[in-house]
Design a protein around this motif. Structure first.
Motif, PDB file in Angstrom:
ATOM      1  N   LYS A 259       1.308  13.475  10.353  1.00  0.00           N
ATOM      2  CA  LYS A 259       2.272  12.382  10.293  1.00  0.00           C
ATOM      3  C   LYS A 259       1.739  11.187  11.071  1.00  0.00           C
ATOM      4  O   LYS A 259       1.148  11.331  12.135  1.00  0.00           O
ATOM      5  N   ILE A 260       1.941   9.997  10.515  1.00  0.00           N
ATOM      6  CA  ILE A 260       1.580   8.742  11.172  1.00  0.00           C
ATOM      7  C   ILE A 260       2.814   7.861  11.197  1.00  0.00           C
ATOM      8  O   ILE A 260       3.418   7.612  10.158  1.00  0.00           O
ATOM      9  N   HIS A 261       3.209   7.439  12.395  1.00  0.00           N
ATOM     10  CA  HIS A 261       4.439   6.659  12.586  1.00  0.00           C
ATOM     11  C   HIS A 261       5.645   7.391  12.002  1.00  0.00           C
ATOM     12  O   HIS A 261       6.545   6.781  11.419  1.00  0.00           O
ATOM     13  N   GLY A 262       5.647   8.710  12.123  1.00  0.00           N
ATOM     14  CA  GLY A 262       6.783   9.507  11.678  1.00  0.00           C
ATOM     15  C   GLY A 262       6.811   9.794  10.195  1.00  0.00           C
ATOM     16  O   GLY A 262       7.719  10.487   9.720  1.00  0.00           O
ATOM     17  N   LYS A 263       5.840   9.278   9.429  1.00  0.00           N
ATOM     18  CA  LYS A 263       5.812   9.495   7.986  1.00  0.00           C
ATOM     19  C   LYS A 263       4.677  10.430   7.618  1.00  0.00           C
ATOM     20  O   LYS A 263       3.609  10.402   8.229  1.00  0.00           O
TER      21      LYS A 263
ATOM     22  N   PHE B 158       0.832  -1.204   0.000  1.00  0.00           N
ATOM     23  CA  PHE B 158       0.000   0.000   0.000  1.00  0.00           C
ATOM     24  C   PHE B 158       0.867   1.255   0.000  1.00  0.00           C
ATOM     25  O   PHE B 158       0.575   2.226  -0.692  1.00  0.00           O
ATOM     26  N   THR B 159       1.967   1.217   0.754  1.00  0.00           N
ATOM     27  CA  THR B 159       2.862   2.373   0.802  1.00  0.00           C
ATOM     28  C   THR B 159       3.489   2.616  -0.564  1.00  0.00           C
ATOM     29  O   THR B 159       3.572   3.749  -1.041  1.00  0.00           O
ATOM     30  N   GLU B 160       3.957   1.526  -1.212  1.00  0.00           N
ATOM     31  CA  GLU B 160       4.566   1.681  -2.532  1.00  0.00           C
ATOM     32  C   GLU B 160       3.545   2.128  -3.567  1.00  0.00           C
ATOM     33  O   GLU B 160       3.848   2.913  -4.466  1.00  0.00           O
ATOM     34  N   GLU B 161       2.315   1.647  -3.427  1.00  0.00           N
ATOM     35  CA  GLU B 161       1.284   1.967  -4.412  1.00  0.00           C
ATOM     36  C   GLU B 161       0.920   3.449  -4.376  1.00  0.00           C
ATOM     37  O   GLU B 161       0.746   4.089  -5.401  1.00  0.00           O
ATOM     38  N   TYR B 162       0.804   4.009  -3.181  1.00  0.00           N
ATOM     39  CA  TYR B 162       0.329   5.378  -3.057  1.00  0.00           C
ATOM     40  C   TYR B 162       1.403   6.372  -2.619  1.00  0.00           C
ATOM     41  O   TYR B 162       1.169   7.573  -2.652  1.00  0.00           O
ATOM     42  N   GLN B 163       2.564   5.889  -2.187  1.00  0.00           N
ATOM     43  CA  GLN B 163       3.668   6.772  -1.805  1.00  0.00           C
ATOM     44  C   GLN B 163       3.195   7.868  -0.848  1.00  0.00           C
ATOM     45  O   GLN B 163       3.087   9.032  -1.198  1.00  0.00           O
ATOM     46  N   LYS B 164       2.893   7.449   0.377  1.00  0.00           N
ATOM     47  CA  LYS B 164       2.293   8.360   1.348  1.00  0.00           C
ATOM     48  C   LYS B 164       3.247   9.446   1.845  1.00  0.00           C
ATOM     49  O   LYS B 164       2.801  10.462   2.341  1.00  0.00           O
TER      50      LYS B 164
END
Length: 440
Positions: free
Chosen positions: A184-188, A63-69
């Protein structure tokens, strides 16, 4: 009340709904009634839990790679508004206003009844959205230094400050979508869209839930605020004089903002489509029709990295939504078409904003810095230092967006250096417009 809809799973998350399912594992039925009994909790073994955690990690990574949060986002948007032909013949003026800027989208539907009191019902909606844009862009541009006292404090504070800076008389509904890159969520970095509604304008968010090449599905939809459920009496933000209400107090308007605003917070991902519309859109079109129009209008994405939609195509979608809404009041071979409020819907001024969530790039920052300087100079020279409001009261055409464009026809550094300050043409078929991405 602030509601958070962070999940990207399927199904429309309507405002006020509970986004969690409750499953009853056992029940005993007695004489047509149901008695829920206690279900035991079973121990999950170490290997089973490790396997589940690995699966969770793979899903999160995908999911992170797909949407690049972890990158800042912004809106690319176009607007379209049109007075209903039936109301135009009666001499009514379009009192709607729309806003499309990189960090803020908006629709304000003015109360045309105020024309009976000698007021221009379009003045407050237009001035209010223009001030919202000025405040929002100053507060929300990524990586831009902001004084603590001028920092973004949420959509309610932004609208309240904007209202206090306006002077026009009128009454209007308000819908704002604010892209906030500070979460930010979990520092991202996890960009969110804050949605504020007063009245019966509505917002629909669409997302490709099953991968980049899947069709769009509705993931979030606001609800209208109407007094006693009557389609002609939405909650409103007003400023009137003794001609309308001798007892009017602006403190009541501020209370409407503070206590009457419906505020929701929704996760934003690159490629999301956001449709904002006046009641002329959502009273005449079913949600499924809007989703179908978007899917029918946008080409199937190609494999690989995300490619932003050309603004001319977003403009065509907004125009089509308005035209389809107006068509609902015309009888066909089988009579009047069905609408969410009954056969034939209603004749109304109709305005629409269609936006796409895209990455905020270095090119955006450079262009907006020049736009900001040009606007400051134009306000000072063209309108006079003491008469800025006259400059901001200039009207755009039916099909409008930003005054400035970012050329995306070239790649790399050449694209980043491109800057155009040509006024937007209302001609959707222009080849030049097809080659450019409007900075919005």
């Amino acid at each position: 009340e602030l509601k958070c809809f962070c999940c990207s799973s399927g199904g429309v998350r309507r405002a006020g709904s509970v986004p969690w399912a409750v499953q009853l594992t056992s029940a005993a039925h007695f004489q047509g009634s149901v008695m829920v009994t206690r279900s035991p909790t079973f121990l999950v073994g170490t290997e089973k839990q490790r396997g589940l955690l690995d699966e969770f990690q793979r899903r999160d990574q995908h999911f992170t790679e797909e949407y690049q949060k972890n990158k800042p986002l912004c809106f690319s948007a176009k607007t379209y508004q049109k007075t209903h032909p039936g109301k135009m013949k009666a001499g009514h003026k379009d009192a709607d206003a729309t806003l499309a800027s990189p960090m803020l989208l908006g629709v304000a539907d003015g109360v045309s009844q105020l024309e009976e009191f000698g007021m221009d019902a379009s003045e407050l909606p237009n001035e209010l959205l223009r001030v919202c844009e000025e405040l929002g862009m100053n507060q929300l541009i990524p990586d831009r230094p902001v004084n603590p006292q001028d920092s973004y404090r949420g959509p309610v504070s932004l609208l309240k400050e904007a209202y206090e800076e306006t002077e026009s008389l009128g009454s209007t509904t308000v819908l704002l979508a604010v892209l906030d890159n500070s979460t930010k969520i979990h520092g991202k970095l996890h960009p969110m869209v804050a949605v504020l509604t007063i009245g019966d304008c509505e917002l629909l968010m669409l997302r490709r839930l099953d991968g980049r090449q899947s069709p769009f599905q509705a993931v979030f939809h606001t609800e209208m605020q109407r007094i006693d459920g009557h389609s002609q009496t939405p909650l409103q933000l007003a400023r009137v004089d003794e001609r309308v209400d001798p007892d009017f107090d602006e403190e009541l308007a501020l209370e409407v903002i503070e206590r009457g605003s419906a505020v929701h917070c929704v996760s934003a991902y690159e490629g999301d489509i956001i449709v904002l519309g006046s009641d002329g859109i959502f009273d005449n079109l079913f949600l499924e029709e809007i989703v179908d129009i978007v899917n029918d209008s946008l080409p199937d994405p190609k494999p690989g990295n995300f490619v932003a939609t050309q603004p001319a195509l977003l403009s065509q979608i907004a125009r089509r939504l308005v035209e389809e809404s107006h068509a609902k009041s015309e009888a066909g071979p089988h009579g009047l078409p069905d609408t969410p409020i009954g056969l034939g819907g209603k004749m109304d001024d109709t305005s629409c904003v269609v936006g796409e969530v895209v990455e905020w790039t270095k090119a955006h920052s450079e262009v907006w810095a020049q736009v900001h300087k040009q606007n400051q100079w134009r306000n000072l020279v063209s309108c006079g230092a003491m008469d800025n409001m006259a400059c901001r009261s200039c009207h755009k055409g039916e099909d409008s967006g930003s005054e400035h464009e970012l050329d995306i026809s070239n790649e790399g550094a050449e694209r980043d250096r491109a800057f155009h300050s040509n006024s937007m043409s209302a001609d959707d078929d222009s080849d030049e417009e097809e080659r450019k991405c409007v900075l919005q």
